[in-house]
Design a protein around this motif. Structure first.
Motif, PDB file in Angstrom:
ATOM      1  N   ASN A   3     -32.325 -54.826   4.557  1.00 14.54           N
ATOM      2  CA  ASN A   3     -31.652 -53.853   5.550  1.00 14.54           C
ATOM      3  C   ASN A   3     -30.618 -52.993   5.089  1.00 14.54           C
ATOM      4  N   MET A   4     -29.980 -53.575   4.221  1.00 13.15           N
ATOM      5  CA  MET A   4     -28.877 -52.681   3.792  1.00 13.15           C
ATOM      6  C   MET A   4     -29.470 -51.638   2.891  1.00 13.15           C
ATOM      7  N   ASP A   5     -30.608 -51.819   2.009  1.00 15.30           N
ATOM      8  CA  ASP A   5     -31.058 -50.726   1.371  1.00 15.30           C
ATOM      9  C   ASP A   5     -31.755 -49.570   2.484  1.00 15.30           C
ATOM     10  N   GLN A   6     -32.181 -49.958   3.638  1.00 11.36           N
ATOM     11  CA  GLN A   6     -32.712 -48.928   4.555  1.00 11.36           C
ATOM     12  C   GLN A   6     -31.945 -48.010   5.106  1.00 11.36           C
ATOM     13  N   GLU A   7     -30.455 -48.692   5.002  1.00 10.99           N
ATOM     14  CA  GLU A   7     -29.394 -47.655   5.687  1.00 10.99           C
ATOM     15  C   GLU A   7     -29.562 -46.513   4.764  1.00 10.99           C
ATOM     16  N   LYS A   8     -29.584 -46.478   3.394  1.00 12.85           N
ATOM     17  CA  LYS A   8     -29.471 -45.684   2.471  1.00 12.85           C
ATOM     18  C   LYS A   8     -30.636 -44.719   2.354  1.00 12.85           C
ATOM     19  N   THR A   9     -31.787 -45.030   3.045  1.00 11.70           N
ATOM     20  CA  THR A   9     -33.018 -44.237   2.980  1.00 11.70           C
ATOM     21  C   THR A   9     -32.787 -42.550   3.009  1.00 11.70           C
ATOM     22  N   PRO A  10     -33.234 -41.454   2.540  1.00 11.53           N
ATOM     23  CA  PRO A  10     -32.891 -40.485   3.066  1.00 11.53           C
ATOM     24  C   PRO A  10     -34.158 -39.960   4.361  1.00 11.53           C
ATOM     25  N   ILE A  11     -35.015 -40.878   4.675  1.00 13.72           N
ATOM     26  CA  ILE A  11     -35.937 -40.827   5.540  1.00 13.72           C
ATOM     27  C   ILE A  11     -36.076 -42.084   6.479  1.00 13.72           C
ATOM     28  N   ARG A  12     -36.097 -41.564   7.794  1.00 12.67           N
ATOM     29  CA  ARG A  12     -36.182 -42.607   8.859  1.00 12.67           C
ATOM     30  C   ARG A  12     -37.343 -42.371   9.812  1.00 12.67           C
ATOM     31  N   ILE A  23     -36.842 -38.417  10.638  1.00 11.86           N
ATOM     32  CA  ILE A  23     -35.524 -37.973  10.556  1.00 11.86           C
ATOM     33  C   ILE A  23     -35.232 -37.657   9.269  1.00 11.86           C
ATOM     34  N   VAL A  24     -34.921 -36.844   8.656  1.00  9.86           N
ATOM     35  CA  VAL A  24     -34.724 -36.328   7.444  1.00  9.86           C
ATOM     36  C   VAL A  24     -33.212 -36.175   7.013  1.00  9.86           C
ATOM     37  N   ASP A  25     -32.543 -36.497   5.922  1.00 11.04           N
ATOM     38  CA  ASP A  25     -31.395 -36.248   5.339  1.00 11.04           C
ATOM     39  C   ASP A  25     -31.352 -35.068   4.537  1.00 11.04           C
ATOM     40  N   PRO A  26     -31.100 -33.936   5.079  1.00 13.96           N
ATOM     41  CA  PRO A  26     -31.249 -32.537   4.350  1.00 13.96           C
ATOM     42  C   PRO A  26     -30.562 -32.442   3.022  1.00 13.96           C
ATOM     43  N   THR A  27     -29.501 -33.316   2.897  1.00 12.66           N
ATOM     44  CA  THR A  27     -28.805 -33.322   1.626  1.00 12.66           C
ATOM     45  C   THR A  27     -29.460 -33.805   0.722  1.00 12.66           C
ATOM     46  N   GLU A  28     -30.444 -34.424   0.653  1.00 10.42           N
ATOM     47  CA  GLU A  28     -31.506 -34.888  -0.566  1.00 10.42           C
ATOM     48  C   GLU A  28     -32.185 -33.826  -0.961  1.00 10.42           C
ATOM     49  N   THR A  54     -43.003 -35.190  14.721  1.00  9.20           N
ATOM     50  CA  THR A  54     -41.775 -34.345  15.089  1.00  9.20           C
ATOM     51  C   THR A  54     -40.919 -34.485  13.649  1.00  9.20           C
ATOM     52  N   ILE A  55     -40.332 -33.468  13.049  1.00  8.98           N
ATOM     53  CA  ILE A  55     -39.514 -33.611  11.984  1.00  8.98           C
ATOM     54  C   ILE A  55     -37.989 -33.135  12.474  1.00  8.98           C
ATOM     55  N   ASP A  56     -37.210 -33.944  12.165  1.00  4.39           N
ATOM     56  CA  ASP A  56     -35.595 -33.587  12.373  1.00  4.39           C
ATOM     57  C   ASP A  56     -35.082 -33.507  11.018  1.00  4.39           C
ATOM     58  N   VAL A  57     -34.729 -31.918  10.700  1.00  4.49           N
ATOM     59  CA  VAL A  57     -33.969 -31.769   9.608  1.00  4.49           C
ATOM     60  C   VAL A  57     -32.508 -31.321   9.836  1.00  4.49           C
ATOM     61  N   GLY A  58     -32.181 -31.457  11.116  1.00  2.61           N
ATOM     62  CA  GLY A  58     -30.688 -31.218  11.628  1.00  2.61           C
ATOM     63  C   GLY A  58     -30.698 -29.485  11.820  1.00  2.61           C
ATOM     64  N   GLU A  59     -29.414 -28.949  11.893  1.00  2.00           N
ATOM     65  CA  GLU A  59     -29.216 -27.730  12.155  1.00  2.00           C
ATOM     66  C   GLU A  59     -29.447 -26.841  10.976  1.00  2.00           C
ATOM     67  N   PHE A  65     -37.862 -27.558   6.556  1.00  2.00           N
ATOM     68  CA  PHE A  65     -38.883 -27.804   7.774  1.00  2.00           C
ATOM     69  C   PHE A  65     -40.185 -27.585   7.118  1.00  2.00           C
ATOM     70  N   ASP A  66     -40.301 -26.130   6.907  1.00  3.04           N
ATOM     71  CA  ASP A  66     -41.588 -25.535   6.501  1.00  3.04           C
ATOM     72  C   ASP A  66     -42.162 -26.111   5.362  1.00  3.04           C
ATOM     73  N   THR A  67     -41.430 -26.637   4.340  1.00  2.00           N
ATOM     74  CA  THR A  67     -41.930 -27.313   3.320  1.00  2.00           C
ATOM     75  C   THR A  67     -42.486 -28.728   3.690  1.00  2.00           C
ATOM     76  N   LEU A  68     -41.574 -29.481   4.245  1.00  3.03           N
ATOM     77  CA  LEU A  68     -42.082 -30.828   4.860  1.00  3.03           C
ATOM     78  C   LEU A  68     -42.998 -30.820   5.692  1.00  3.03           C
ATOM     79  N   GLY A  69     -43.073 -29.748   6.664  1.00  8.16           N
ATOM     80  CA  GLY A  69     -44.317 -29.737   7.746  1.00  8.16           C
ATOM     81  C   GLY A  69     -45.569 -29.484   6.981  1.00  8.16           C
ATOM     82  N   THR A  70     -45.546 -28.403   6.031  1.00  9.66           N
ATOM     83  CA  THR A  70     -46.834 -28.017   5.579  1.00  9.66           C
ATOM     84  C   THR A  70     -47.530 -29.279   4.533  1.00  9.66           C
TER      85      THR A  70
END
Length: 234
Positions: A3-12, A23-28, A54-59, A65-70
């Motif tokens: 579970n602790m590892d899952q907290e650090k994942t860039p994707i949820r 849900i994406v961490d856009p800093t990665e 649905t993709i959430d990349v933040g503001e 978003f286009d890259t991941l969506g494609t």
């Protein structure tokens, strides 16, 4: 530790009705994000085909978003890619990425969430068979000769004495929980266990897959979800 590892994942991944929210961490980096998406969606490819994602990349982050969506649409054949709504999101640049993801979870986990959980009260008798598309909760006993099957977790708030099958067809991360754990057979994903020893006294136990084997543990002692820092959708 898992579970602790899952907290650090860039994707949820979050289920939204029958669809999926990523849900994406856009800093990665794009490379790391695509690699993680590939790892996660490879386990769910049958569920995302022809569905909406649905993709959430933040503001901002339109290019990301286009890259991941494609990539997702071309690789997994989903019917549509949707960008998460931006309303009511307050994110300060000084907040750490993990904190931003927590805020997103708290904002989105429940507001628009529908569930496929099947919750029943009463005894499941011998010869009866109960099937749930997602999670299954029985407030009562499951007698010997009865069978309960779920695409997600199986939770028995009583005695489990029959057969319980969770995580169908191929999800080995789900659990089978019972207040009185005495099943004749357990299956999680493709892993099967039978003839499990009964506990000398009635205690809450749960079965899960660990290193390719079904393991039964005392639920309160192990507290498998106790390390999650906030409620998460299963």
């Amino acid at each position: 530790m898992k579970n602790m590892d899952q907290e650090k994942t860039p994707i949820r991944l979050k289920g939204v009705g029958k669809n999926l929210c990523i849900i994406v961490d856009p800093t990665e980096s794009n490379e790391d994000l695509i690699q993680e998406i590939t790892r996660l969606l490879s386990e769910l490819k049958e569920q995302v085909i022809d569905g909406a994602v649905t993709i959430d990349v933040g503001e901002g982050h339109d290019e990301l978003f286009d890259t991941l969506g494609t990539y997702i649409k071309d690789t997994y054949g989903v019917s549509s890619i949707i960008r998460a709504e931006k309303k009511n999101r307050i994110v300060k640049r000084s907040i750490l990425p993990e904190e931003r993801m927590r805020i997103r979870d708290m904002e989105q986990s429940w507001h628009h969430h529908s569930t496929d959980v099947l919750m029943l009260a009463g005894r499941v008798r011998s010869g009866q068979r109960v099937v749930a598309e997602r999670h299954l909760i029985i407030m009562g006993d499951v007698n010997p000769g009865a069978e309960v099957i779920a695409g997600g977790d199986v939770v028995i708030l009583g005695s489990l004495m029959g057969t319980a099958i969770a995580g169908q067809p191929e999800n080995e991360k789900n659990i089978v929980f019972a207040l009185d754990f005495r099943p004749t057979q357990i299956q999680i994903g493709s892993f099967v266990a039978a003839g499990l020893p009964s506990s000398p006294e009635k205690i809450a136990e749960f079965a899960h897959v660990e290193n390719g084997t079904i393991v039964v543990d005392n639920y309160l002692e192990v507290n498998p979800f106790g390390r999650l820092p906030w409620p998460q959708v299963r």
